[in-house]
Write an enzyme that holds these catalytic residues in place. Structure first.
Site, PDB file in Angstrom:
ATOM      1  N   GLY A 177     -11.600   6.586 -12.196  1.00  0.00           N
ATOM      2  CA  GLY A 177     -11.208   7.041 -10.908  1.00  0.00           C
ATOM      3  C   GLY A 177     -10.884   8.677 -10.814  1.00  0.00           C
ATOM      4  O   GLY A 177     -10.983   9.182  -9.668  1.00  0.00           O
ATOM      5  N   ASP A 184      -0.195   3.067  -8.638  1.00  0.00           N
ATOM      6  CA  ASP A 184      -0.033   2.074  -7.579  1.00  0.00           C
ATOM      7  C   ASP A 184       1.423   1.213  -8.188  1.00  0.00           C
ATOM      8  O   ASP A 184       2.471   1.654  -8.041  1.00  0.00           O
ATOM      9  CB  ASP A 184      -1.221   1.112  -7.937  1.00  0.00           C
ATOM     10  CG  ASP A 184      -1.135  -0.088  -6.701  1.00  0.00           C
ATOM     11  OD1 ASP A 184      -0.202  -0.584  -6.421  1.00  0.00           O
ATOM     12  OD2 ASP A 184      -2.346  -0.672  -6.404  1.00  0.00           O
ATOM     13  N   LYS A 237       0.687   5.303  -4.114  1.00  0.00           N
ATOM     14  CA  LYS A 237       0.897   4.321  -3.099  1.00  0.00           C
ATOM     15  C   LYS A 237       2.389   3.751  -3.509  1.00  0.00           C
ATOM     16  O   LYS A 237       2.532   2.712  -4.317  1.00  0.00           O
ATOM     17  CB  LYS A 237       0.085   3.149  -3.375  1.00  0.00           C
ATOM     18  CG  LYS A 237      -0.126   2.095  -2.124  1.00  0.00           C
ATOM     19  CD  LYS A 237      -1.248   0.918  -2.947  1.00  0.00           C
ATOM     20  CE  LYS A 237      -2.553   1.053  -2.636  1.00  0.00           C
ATOM     21  NZ  LYS A 237      -3.475   0.019  -3.002  1.00  0.00           N
ATOM     22  N   PHE A 278      -5.840  -1.100   0.652  1.00  0.00           N
ATOM     23  CA  PHE A 278      -6.788  -0.860  -0.180  1.00  0.00           C
ATOM     24  C   PHE A 278      -7.465   0.238  -0.112  1.00  0.00           C
ATOM     25  O   PHE A 278      -8.458   0.162   0.997  1.00  0.00           O
ATOM     26  CB  PHE A 278      -7.448  -2.125  -0.539  1.00  0.00           C
ATOM     27  CG  PHE A 278      -8.190  -2.105  -1.837  1.00  0.00           C
ATOM     28  CD1 PHE A 278      -7.798  -2.976  -3.032  1.00  0.00           C
ATOM     29  CD2 PHE A 278      -9.520  -1.330  -1.968  1.00  0.00           C
ATOM     30  CE1 PHE A 278      -8.429  -2.874  -4.395  1.00  0.00           C
ATOM     31  CE2 PHE A 278     -10.084  -1.498  -2.953  1.00  0.00           C
ATOM     32  CZ  PHE A 278      -9.611  -2.359  -4.316  1.00  0.00           C
ATOM     33  N   VAL A 279      -7.682   1.100  -0.971  1.00  0.00           N
ATOM     34  CA  VAL A 279      -8.260   2.596  -0.672  1.00  0.00           C
ATOM     35  C   VAL A 279      -9.545   2.806  -1.697  1.00  0.00           C
ATOM     36  O   VAL A 279      -9.456   2.318  -2.695  1.00  0.00           O
ATOM     37  CB  VAL A 279      -7.323   3.927  -0.666  1.00  0.00           C
ATOM     38  CG1 VAL A 279      -6.295   3.619   0.586  1.00  0.00           C
ATOM     39  CG2 VAL A 279      -6.502   3.954  -1.949  1.00  0.00           C
ATOM     40  N   ASP A 288     -12.890   2.883  -6.226  1.00  0.00           N
ATOM     41  CA  ASP A 288     -13.702   2.096  -6.012  1.00  0.00           C
ATOM     42  C   ASP A 288     -13.188   0.778  -5.787  1.00  0.00           C
ATOM     43  O   ASP A 288     -12.012   0.393  -5.763  1.00  0.00           O
ATOM     44  CB  ASP A 288     -14.531   1.775  -7.433  1.00  0.00           C
ATOM     45  CG  ASP A 288     -13.751   0.840  -8.288  1.00  0.00           C
ATOM     46  OD1 ASP A 288     -12.553   1.474  -8.756  1.00  0.00           O
ATOM     47  OD2 ASP A 288     -14.020  -0.150  -8.764  1.00  0.00           O
ATOM     48  N   ARG A 311     -17.178   5.168  -5.125  1.00  0.00           N
ATOM     49  CA  ARG A 311     -16.673   5.997  -5.711  1.00  0.00           C
ATOM     50  C   ARG A 311     -16.990   7.321  -5.311  1.00  0.00           C
ATOM     51  O   ARG A 311     -16.280   8.434  -5.243  1.00  0.00           O
ATOM     52  CB  ARG A 311     -16.878   6.225  -7.098  1.00  0.00           C
ATOM     53  CG  ARG A 311     -15.868   5.105  -7.816  1.00  0.00           C
ATOM     54  CD  ARG A 311     -16.069   5.202  -9.385  1.00  0.00           C
ATOM     55  NE  ARG A 311     -15.678   3.988 -10.146  1.00  0.00           N
ATOM     56  CZ  ARG A 311     -14.497   3.442 -10.494  1.00  0.00           C
ATOM     57  NH1 ARG A 311     -13.666   4.331 -10.162  1.00  0.00           N
ATOM     58  NH2 ARG A 311     -14.540   2.389 -11.169  1.00  0.00           N
TER      59      ARG A 311
HETATM   60  C1  PRP Z   1      -6.635   2.479 -11.309  1.00  0.00           C
HETATM   61  C2  PRP Z   1      -6.149   3.890 -11.318  1.00  0.00           C
HETATM   62  C3  PRP Z   1      -4.890   4.054 -12.248  1.00  0.00           C
HETATM   63  C4  PRP Z   1      -4.670   2.591 -11.877  1.00  0.00           C
HETATM   64  C5  PRP Z   1      -3.234   2.700 -11.446  1.00  0.00           C
HETATM   65  O1  PRP Z   1      -7.503   2.342 -12.367  1.00  0.00           O
HETATM   66  O2  PRP Z   1      -7.152   4.874 -11.643  1.00  0.00           O
HETATM   67  O3  PRP Z   1      -5.362   4.313 -13.530  1.00  0.00           O
HETATM   68  O4  PRP Z   1      -5.557   1.984 -11.484  1.00  0.00           O
HETATM   69  O5  PRP Z   1      -2.803   1.149 -11.131  1.00  0.00           O
HETATM   70  P1  PRP Z   1      -1.299   1.048 -11.487  1.00  0.00           P
HETATM   71  O6  PRP Z   1      -0.322   1.910 -11.037  1.00  0.00           O
HETATM   72  O7  PRP Z   1      -0.985  -0.305 -10.743  1.00  0.00           O
HETATM   73  O8  PRP Z   1      -1.234   0.860 -12.922  1.00  0.00           O
HETATM   74  P2  PRP Z   1      -8.414   1.190 -12.507  1.00  0.00           P
HETATM   75  O9  PRP Z   1      -7.735   0.329 -13.656  1.00  0.00           O
HETATM   76  O10 PRP Z   1      -8.894   0.450 -11.113  1.00  0.00           O
HETATM   77  O11 PRP Z   1      -9.840   1.685 -13.037  1.00  0.00           O
HETATM   78  P3  PRP Z   1     -10.712   2.945 -12.667  1.00  0.00           P
HETATM   79  O12 PRP Z   1      -9.965   4.232 -12.733  1.00  0.00           O
HETATM   80  O13 PRP Z   1     -11.964   2.840 -13.610  1.00  0.00           O
HETATM   81  O14 PRP Z   1     -10.978   2.528 -11.193  1.00  0.00           O
END
Ligand code: PRP
Length: 184
Positions: free
Chosen positions: A38, A97, A125, A146-147, A153, A159
């Site tokens: 991300g 998050d 968030k 949900f963004v 993504d 993305r």
């Molecule tokens: C997303 C984002 C953070 C994590 C945050 O990664 O990039 O790393 O979630 O969430 P949290 O605070 O609840 O732990 P994701 O696992 O969706 O992978 P990506 O970056 O490949 O989309």
């Protein structure tokens, strides 16, 4: 799909964060650690806006897999390619998050003895936070929606969007592989 943060606003904020990172690191060469996948667009734009020498590396931590719900158990999928002992490290995240992922990364990195460890996150968030993790550089605080876009993504879609948008419950219920307005 509702645009929450326009591309121009993101660019303006990323520029400000880049300048602050530079002024906060008058000595040394900071190492930006992007959290795949991300982070990629934020990382690329941030680098261009940090007017001091710096290096980059990437890790991959997955906790969401193909679900929109955090498992709460982050997993290190790809580790750093360099030693961070004595380094000024800045974790670069697209979104914080629940905070589980960031807490896991901070613990993992602090055990390796960096000189400093900071965090830059484009999106905070905060209403969803379960772990009290510090964030040094925040782009935008966002509500519990949900963004997608600017690296984020939904089932690997969206993305590439240059803005951050929120998906409606109906769009989240729809077949993720279906083409939606704004996606190509
Ligand atoms: C997303 C984002 C953070 C994590 C945050 O990664 O990039 O790393 O979630 O969430 P949290 O605070 O609840 O732990 P994701 O696992 O969706 O992978 P990506 O970056 O490949 O989309």
């Amino acid at each position: 799909m509702e645009v929450l943060i326009a591309s121009e606003d993101i660019q303006r904020r990323v520029c400000e964060i880049g300048k602050r990172i530079a002024s906060d690191h008058p000595v040394g060469i900071p190492l930006l650690v992007g959290v795949l996948r991300g982070c990629v667009i934020f990382m690329a734009d941030l680098m261009k806006n940090i007017p001091i020498p710096h290096e980059i590396d990437f890790i991959s931590v997955s906790s969401y897999e193909l679900s929109s719900q955090s498992s709460g158990k982050p997993r290190l999928v790809k580790d750093l390619g360099c030693d961070i002992k004595g380094r000024d490290v800045i974790i670069v995240e697209d979104i914080v998050d629940t905070g589980h992922t960031l807490e896991f990364m901070r613990q993992t990195f602090l055990e390796r003895g960096p000189r400093s460890l900071k965090v830059a996150a484009l999106l905070d968030k905060r209403p969803r936070r379960l772990r009290p993790v510090p964030i040094d550089y925040v782009g935008f605080e966002i509500p519990d929606r949900f963004v997608v876009g600017y690296g984020l993504d939904y089932a690997e879609r969206f993305r590439h969007l240059p803005y951050v948008a929120a998906l409606s419950p109906e769009e989240l219920d729809a077949e993720p592989a279906a083409r939606t307005v704004g996606a190509t």
